[in-house]
Write an enzyme that holds these catalytic residues in place. Structure first.
Site, short mmCIF file in Angstrom:
data_model
loop_
_atom_site.label_atom_id
_atom_site.label_comp_id
_atom_site.label_asym_id
_atom_site.label_seq_id
_atom_site.Cartn_x
_atom_site.Cartn_y
_atom_site.Cartn_z
N THR A 26 1.96 2.12 4.22
CA THR A 26 0.50 2.27 4.38
C THR A 26 -0.24 0.96 4.63
OG1 THR A 26 0.13 2.12 2.00
CG2 THR A 26 0.44 4.34 2.90
N TRP A 27 0.50 -0.08 5.00
CA TRP A 27 -0.18 -1.35 5.28
C TRP A 27 -1.11 -1.16 6.50
CZ3 TRP A 27 2.61 -6.41 7.27
CH2 TRP A 27 1.74 -7.50 7.12
N ASP A 47 4.43 4.35 -0.10
CA ASP A 47 4.44 2.94 -0.49
C ASP A 47 3.09 2.31 -0.19
OD1 ASP A 47 6.05 0.33 -1.07
OD2 ASP A 47 4.96 -0.09 0.78
N TYR A 56 -3.16 -4.18 0.42
CA TYR A 56 -3.44 -3.49 1.68
C TYR A 56 -4.92 -3.11 1.76
CZ TYR A 56 1.68 -3.24 1.82
OH TYR A 56 3.02 -3.56 1.81
N GLN A 111 12.33 -4.40 -2.54
CA GLN A 111 11.86 -4.00 -1.20
C GLN A 111 11.83 -5.21 -0.29
OE1 GLN A 111 7.58 -2.86 0.56
NE2 GLN A 111 8.32 -1.31 -0.86
N TYR A 144 11.47 -2.48 4.59
CA TYR A 144 10.15 -2.36 5.22
C TYR A 144 10.17 -2.81 6.69
CZ TYR A 144 8.97 -7.38 4.07
OH TYR A 144 8.92 -8.76 3.97
N1 LIG Z 1 6.79 -5.64 0.62
C1 LIG Z 1 6.29 -6.28 1.66
O1 LIG Z 1 6.09 -7.50 1.65
C2 LIG Z 1 5.97 -5.50 2.90
C3 LIG Z 1 5.72 -6.18 4.11
C4 LIG Z 1 5.45 -5.41 5.25
C5 LIG Z 1 5.43 -4.03 5.16
N2 LIG Z 1 5.64 -3.40 3.96
C6 LIG Z 1 5.58 -1.92 3.83
O2 LIG Z 1 6.38 -1.34 4.87
C7 LIG Z 1 5.58 -0.47 5.66
C8 LIG Z 1 6.05 -0.46 7.10
O3 LIG Z 1 5.99 -1.73 7.69
P1 LIG Z 1 4.83 -2.17 8.72
O4 LIG Z 1 3.62 -1.40 8.48
O5 LIG Z 1 4.78 -3.66 8.60
O6 LIG Z 1 5.43 -1.87 10.14
P2 LIG Z 1 6.33 -0.77 10.84
O7 LIG Z 1 6.40 0.47 10.05
O8 LIG Z 1 7.58 -1.46 11.25
O9 LIG Z 1 5.49 -0.52 12.17
C9 LIG Z 1 4.21 0.03 12.16
C10 LIG Z 1 3.73 0.07 13.60
O10 LIG Z 1 4.52 0.99 14.34
C11 LIG Z 1 3.67 1.96 14.96
N3 LIG Z 1 4.40 3.23 14.97
C12 LIG Z 1 4.87 3.94 13.93
N4 LIG Z 1 5.55 5.02 14.33
C13 LIG Z 1 5.50 5.01 15.69
C14 LIG Z 1 6.01 5.88 16.70
N5 LIG Z 1 6.72 6.96 16.38
N6 LIG Z 1 5.76 5.58 17.99
C15 LIG Z 1 5.02 4.47 18.33
N7 LIG Z 1 4.52 3.61 17.40
C16 LIG Z 1 4.75 3.88 16.10
C17 LIG Z 1 2.44 2.00 14.12
O11 LIG Z 1 1.33 2.41 14.89
P3 LIG Z 1 0.54 3.78 14.56
O12 LIG Z 1 -0.05 3.64 13.22
O13 LIG Z 1 -0.46 3.85 15.66
O14 LIG Z 1 1.57 4.88 14.64
C18 LIG Z 1 2.28 0.54 13.70
O15 LIG Z 1 1.66 -0.20 14.73
C19 LIG Z 1 4.15 -1.04 5.47
O16 LIG Z 1 3.17 -0.17 5.92
C20 LIG Z 1 4.18 -1.34 4.00
O17 LIG Z 1 4.01 -0.15 3.25
C21 LIG Z 1 5.93 -4.12 2.84
#
Ligand SMILES: NC(=O)c1ccc[n+]([C@@H]2O[C@H](COP(=O)([O-])OP(=O)(O)OC[C@H]3O[C@@H](n4cnc5c(N)ncnc54)[C@H](OP(=O)(O)O)[C@@H]3O)[C@@H](O)[C@H]2O)c1
Length: 280
Positions: free
Chosen positions: A18-19, A47, A52, A163, A191
């Site tokens: 949900t970032w 998550d 966020y 994570q 992630y």
């Molecule tokens: N612990 C940590 O330090 C840490 C760091 C980074 C992330 N996280 C967690 O991990 C989660 C996921 O990582 P993230 O948000 O960095 O990036 P991600 O999930 O790798 O990528 C998100 C991006 O992908 C796009 N997307 C998702 N599904 C898609 C699809 N089927 N087709 C086309 N585009 C798609 C989303 O756009 P749309 O929204 O337009 O679909 C968004 O721009 C975070 O939200 C957070 O909860 C944790």
């Protein structure tokens, strides 16, 4: 929905990240609809983090989930390293629970390691666990040495989750972190399976597009299917769109053949030695 044993419970192999959610009034309805679609279609883990949108993602989740049976899904949130003392953990947790409209978290994570001694953080987490505000606790962005140090401390063995970044381009955790966590029964959450927002961090090589085309799937589906291929990683893609979520749900059923995996290994080699932890 494919399940993984996560912190001792059968859990959907993908959760919802949900970032960057809850920050745009235009996207709000679509984001709420997306979270509900996920819960209605077998995803049972969300998550989030106090970071966020400085609480905005938690507020959004609170609204999206308020009509759902809380016992049917797991909520994971994280606190800043500069809130890692017992007193500040209590305050951060209280604020997160209020925003999430719930009275407990399933797992509470230290977002990344900061200056507070780990002993103090563990003691704060054990206190809120004893009080029933969290079921379990864990960490995020911990490298192998951090994990070993944590495990050596009083109650450090109670860490249940770590994570870290995990995608085709960042597979260093396969060398020692994944095997070590398995041996110590610490669940692994991966992630940014797509390399985060707008593919800012992951620019897939041409071969990824070619393989996806041959399989009649999208590059996003291939990246997600790869991250969860061994059923040892719970991946948490983020999307604000129901259409994208539908596509991600389909990726859970995509099987990559050993030939396809071997080709990907040639372009994105399996780590053969310790490498510093990748983070975002
Ligand atoms: N612990 C940590 O330090 C840490 C760091 C980074 C992330 N996280 C967690 O991990 C989660 C996921 O990582 P993230 O948000 O960095 O990036 P991600 O999930 O790798 O990528 C998100 C991006 O992908 C796009 N997307 C998702 N599904 C898609 C699809 N089927 N087709 C086309 N585009 C798609 C989303 O756009 P749309 O929204 O337009 O679909 C968004 O721009 C975070 O939200 C957070 O909860 C944790």
């Amino acid at each position: 929905m494919r399940q993984i044993q996560f912190n001792g419970q059968p859990t959907s192999i993908i959760g919802m990240g949900t970032w960057r959610m809850g920050e745009s009034s235009e996207k709000r309805d679509s984001e709420i609809e997306t979270i509900r679609y996920g819960l209605d279609h077998g995803i049972n883990l969300i998550d989030t983090a106090e970071m966020y949108g400085e609480g905005a993602a938690e507020t959004l989740i609170g609204e999206a989930t308020k009509c759902y049976d809380r016992s049917k899904y797991q909520l994971i949130s994280k606190f800043y390293p500069y809130h890692a003392t017992p007193e500040l953990i209590k305050k951060s947790l209280h604020d997160s629970l209020n925003r999430l409209q719930t009275d407990y978290l399933d797992v509470y994570l230290l977002h990344w390691r900061g200056d507070t001694p780990l002993e103090e953080t563990i003691s704060g987490l054990e206190e809120v666990k004893k009080a029933g505000y969290i079921k379990d606790w864990g960490v995020s962005n911990f490298d192998i040495d951090d994990l070993k140090e944590l495990a050596s401390l009083p109650n450090g063995e109670n860490c249940k989750v770590n994570q870290n970044l995990y995608n085709l381009e960042s597979r260093g955790v396969e060398y020692s972190i994944l095997p070590w966590q398995k041996e110590h029964s610490i669940s692994f959450m991966g992630y940014s399976p797509f390399g985060s927002d707008k593919n800012a961090y992951l620019q897939p090589k041409e071969i990824v597009g070619e393989l996806a085309e041959q399989k009649h799937i999208t590059v996003f589906q291939l990246l997600l299917a790869w991250a969860i291929r061994n059923n040892n990683v719970l991946s948490i893609p983020k999307t604000s769109s129901v259409e994208h979520l539908k596509s991600n749900l389909k990726a859970v059923d995509v099987k990559l053949t050993s030939d396809e995996l071997n080709i990907l290994d040639q372009y994105y080699p399996i780590p053969t030695h310790e490498v510093p932890l990748d983070t975002i």
